[in-house]
Design an enzyme around this catalytic site. Structure first.
Site, PDB file in Angstrom:
ATOM      1  N   ILE A  14     -56.686 117.434 128.729  1.00  0.00           N
ATOM      2  CA  ILE A  14     -56.918 116.227 129.257  1.00  0.00           C
ATOM      3  C   ILE A  14     -57.497 116.287 130.695  1.00  0.00           C
ATOM      4  O   ILE A  14     -58.612 115.549 130.917  1.00  0.00           O
ATOM      5  CB  ILE A  14     -55.712 115.476 129.344  1.00  0.00           C
ATOM      6  CG1 ILE A  14     -55.795 113.680 129.392  1.00  0.00           C
ATOM      7  CG2 ILE A  14     -54.709 115.736 130.381  1.00  0.00           C
ATOM      8  CD1 ILE A  14     -56.453 113.105 128.121  1.00  0.00           C
ATOM      9  N   SER A  36     -52.531 125.242 139.339  1.00  0.00           N
ATOM     10  CA  SER A  36     -52.384 125.594 137.694  1.00  0.00           C
ATOM     11  C   SER A  36     -52.002 126.956 137.774  1.00  0.00           C
ATOM     12  O   SER A  36     -52.471 127.737 138.382  1.00  0.00           O
ATOM     13  CB  SER A  36     -53.912 125.324 136.963  1.00  0.00           C
ATOM     14  OG  SER A  36     -53.642 125.863 135.793  1.00  0.00           O
ATOM     15  N   ARG A  37     -51.024 127.004 137.104  1.00  0.00           N
ATOM     16  CA  ARG A  37     -50.398 128.299 136.781  1.00  0.00           C
ATOM     17  C   ARG A  37     -51.387 129.628 136.635  1.00  0.00           C
ATOM     18  O   ARG A  37     -51.563 130.307 136.981  1.00  0.00           O
ATOM     19  CB  ARG A  37     -49.252 128.212 135.701  1.00  0.00           C
ATOM     20  CG  ARG A  37     -48.458 129.440 135.580  1.00  0.00           C
ATOM     21  CD  ARG A  37     -47.408 129.613 136.667  1.00  0.00           C
ATOM     22  NE  ARG A  37     -46.584 128.323 136.648  1.00  0.00           N
ATOM     23  CZ  ARG A  37     -45.739 128.114 137.498  1.00  0.00           C
ATOM     24  NH1 ARG A  37     -45.580 129.016 138.774  1.00  0.00           N
ATOM     25  NH2 ARG A  37     -44.993 127.000 137.868  1.00  0.00           N
ATOM     26  N   LYS A  90     -50.336 109.559 131.487  1.00  0.00           N
ATOM     27  CA  LYS A  90     -49.300 108.719 130.889  1.00  0.00           C
ATOM     28  C   LYS A  90     -48.511 109.724 129.695  1.00  0.00           C
ATOM     29  O   LYS A  90     -49.136 110.893 129.495  1.00  0.00           O
ATOM     30  CB  LYS A  90     -49.837 107.559 130.044  1.00  0.00           C
ATOM     31  CG  LYS A  90     -50.902 108.212 128.956  1.00  0.00           C
ATOM     32  CD  LYS A  90     -50.347 108.162 127.572  1.00  0.00           C
ATOM     33  CE  LYS A  90     -51.083 109.047 126.700  1.00  0.00           C
ATOM     34  NZ  LYS A  90     -50.507 109.078 125.149  1.00  0.00           N
ATOM     35  N   ASP A 168     -45.956 109.188 121.226  1.00  0.00           N
ATOM     36  CA  ASP A 168     -47.128 109.675 121.945  1.00  0.00           C
ATOM     37  C   ASP A 168     -48.245 108.986 121.987  1.00  0.00           C
ATOM     38  O   ASP A 168     -48.636 108.485 122.941  1.00  0.00           O
ATOM     39  CB  ASP A 168     -47.074 111.410 121.576  1.00  0.00           C
ATOM     40  CG  ASP A 168     -48.070 111.976 122.832  1.00  0.00           C
ATOM     41  OD1 ASP A 168     -47.764 112.177 123.992  1.00  0.00           O
ATOM     42  OD2 ASP A 168     -49.128 112.071 122.124  1.00  0.00           O
TER      43      ASP A 168
END
Lengths: 308, 308
Positions: A14, A36-37, A90, A168
């Site tokens: 996303i 971000s990992r 969201k 979802d």
């Protein structure tokens, strides 16, 4: 005007498909960091966690959280405590209680908190709201039916406790109807179909009534093959309105009135910039509250096992 | 001072055992009407529904709703629309969305709306809150364990969808901890045990964390025989607090500090009178929101059938 220095937390699908293009196209924002990992982005400072970013000398005004909902409260709280404005993908949290805490925290610190509902920025939604504002609603039908195997391949988390299952996608429908309908509405009864090998519903039927007594029926299905439907139909005293394609097309009495290019995420960032400029927040939990109400009030029936 | 002319809607066990004595003992209220399908009260005007009362020449300032939660929203909305202050028995509604609607409706009309949580007026609760306000919480254990066959005989509705099951009593525990703990807290995970022949949980284990990271563990049980427990234990940096008997007794480091006669419902009516005098409302949905979060987020496991 100095741009808003933005950090993006979470660089999944996303973020890449929607957030990065919307940020790049909006001169009010400057992307200064990625958290971000595993993933990073050429030419942008990279941190493996938010703590490292906040301890660094990279100056950040605002943070957009694109991680899954479970860790979002801790990240948002950390960002607000450090004086950053926060955008939440969201749903805005794993529970309503944690979203209420973020709302209060942002208000106490005079920071902007935005709980985003991207479907509310679909092309047909605002004209639908304006059209319905002048009419009396008689009945509403929500049909949100998609093939989970096509749209959510390998997303096992969606079936786990708290993963929401068919809600979802359906929370997008609820984000639209809570925006366009002129009266509030309340769940009367619901049925959740939960596969015997999963925790979350694969189908649901919900019966609401609005404050004027009009029935609102939602049929949610994660097993729809063939044509997919993300449709909302509203019968009124002055004609019939239909939103199709997730809000992208608006029909009045069978005539296509509005369609247009996807501007959902540019719309979200436009609102984020305006909220920050105004020192305001937008934390409307109504869509998530309806989902929680559905889990609280509905009957559960056992559905056949779901095997992807 | 002219008393507040009060109508009581619903004349079941809770109304007779708790509301009527509390109203009779408080000179700020005058009971002028009973609304009940079947039951009435000597010397008080009787109506079989709220519409009939509101259409009558009996003058009413406020309405206390003691019906089950399902019809409460429609009744409360009707009373507010007629300009009456409203007291809601717990839980304040069948869904969170309808309580939010009532809150907004009361605010728009400058009427008093009181969502009551009677356990918050138990003797030990206010001193517990004051004691904890000056300390750092390290851990909390909630043990709410009672025998449903003793306390809820024949109450089949408690097992139906929306009936809350073991959360019907446990929402009292949540109403206390949301009052006494100095920090907000959030559900991390939960397990609901639902009998295979019922819709609502008979046992539950919930793990929360507060905003400072302290663990809060709730163990709820509807099958407790022998000694019953309605206990909350709080470990702090300055000693250990224990509330027992549903909040009626407060212990600090093993010493009984407070106990007293049951003043819960007199406390509710005292607050209602003060809210009306101040033109204020008290609509704290936190306990019901935690229950909805538990239904939203928890894993469900099948428990043996429950046969009363």
């Amino acid at each position: 005007m100095t741009p808003i220095r933005l950090a993006l937390v979470g660089l999944g699908k996303i973020a890449r498909d929607q957030h990065l293009p919307a940020i790049a196209a909006d001169p009010r924002f400057e992307l200064v960091a990625i958290v971000s990992r595993n993933a990073d982005l050429d030419g942008v400072a990279h941190f493996t966690d938010l703590t490292a970013l906040l301890a660094s000398d990279v100056m950040v005004d605002a943070v957009a959280l694109c991680t899954p909902p479970q860790p979002r409260h801790a990240l948002a709280h950390m960002a607000l405590a450090a004086g950053k404005h926060v955008m939440l993908e969201k749903p805005p949290g794993a529970t309503l209680s944690e979203v209420e805490d973020l709302r209060q925290t942002a208000a106490a610190r005079s920071l902007t908190l935005q709980a985003t509902w991207h479907s509310r920025f679909a092309t047909g939604v605002e004209p639908a709201r304006a059209w319905l504002a002048e009419r009396t609603v008689r009945a509403v039908r929500i049909n949100w039916k998609e093939d989970v195997r096509v749209w959510h391949p390998g997303q096992d988390w969606i079936w786990e406790a708290g993963g929401l299952g068919v809600f979802d996608p359906a929370i997008n429908a609820l984000s639209i109807v809570t925006r366009i309908l002129p009266l509030p509405f309340f769940l009367s009864r619901g049925v959740l179909h939960v596969p015997e090998n999963r925790q979350s519903p694969i189908q649901a039927e919900l019966d609401f009534r609005d404050a004027g007594g009009a029935p609102i029926r939602a049929e949610l299905d994660f097993l729809q093959t063939g044509p997919q439907s993300w449709d909302i139909e509203v019968d009124t005293d002055g004609g019939a309105l239909k939103l199709t394609n997730g809000g992208a097309k608006l029909w009045i009495d069978g005539q296509l009135m509005h369609e247009g290019p996807d501007r959902e995420y540019p719309g979200l960032y436009d609102e984020f910039a305006r909220l920050i400029a105004d020192g305001a927040s937008d934390v409307d939990v109504a869509p998530l509250r309806h989902v929680a109400d559905a889990f609280l009030l509905s009957e559960r029936v056992v559905a056949p096992p779901f095997i992807e």
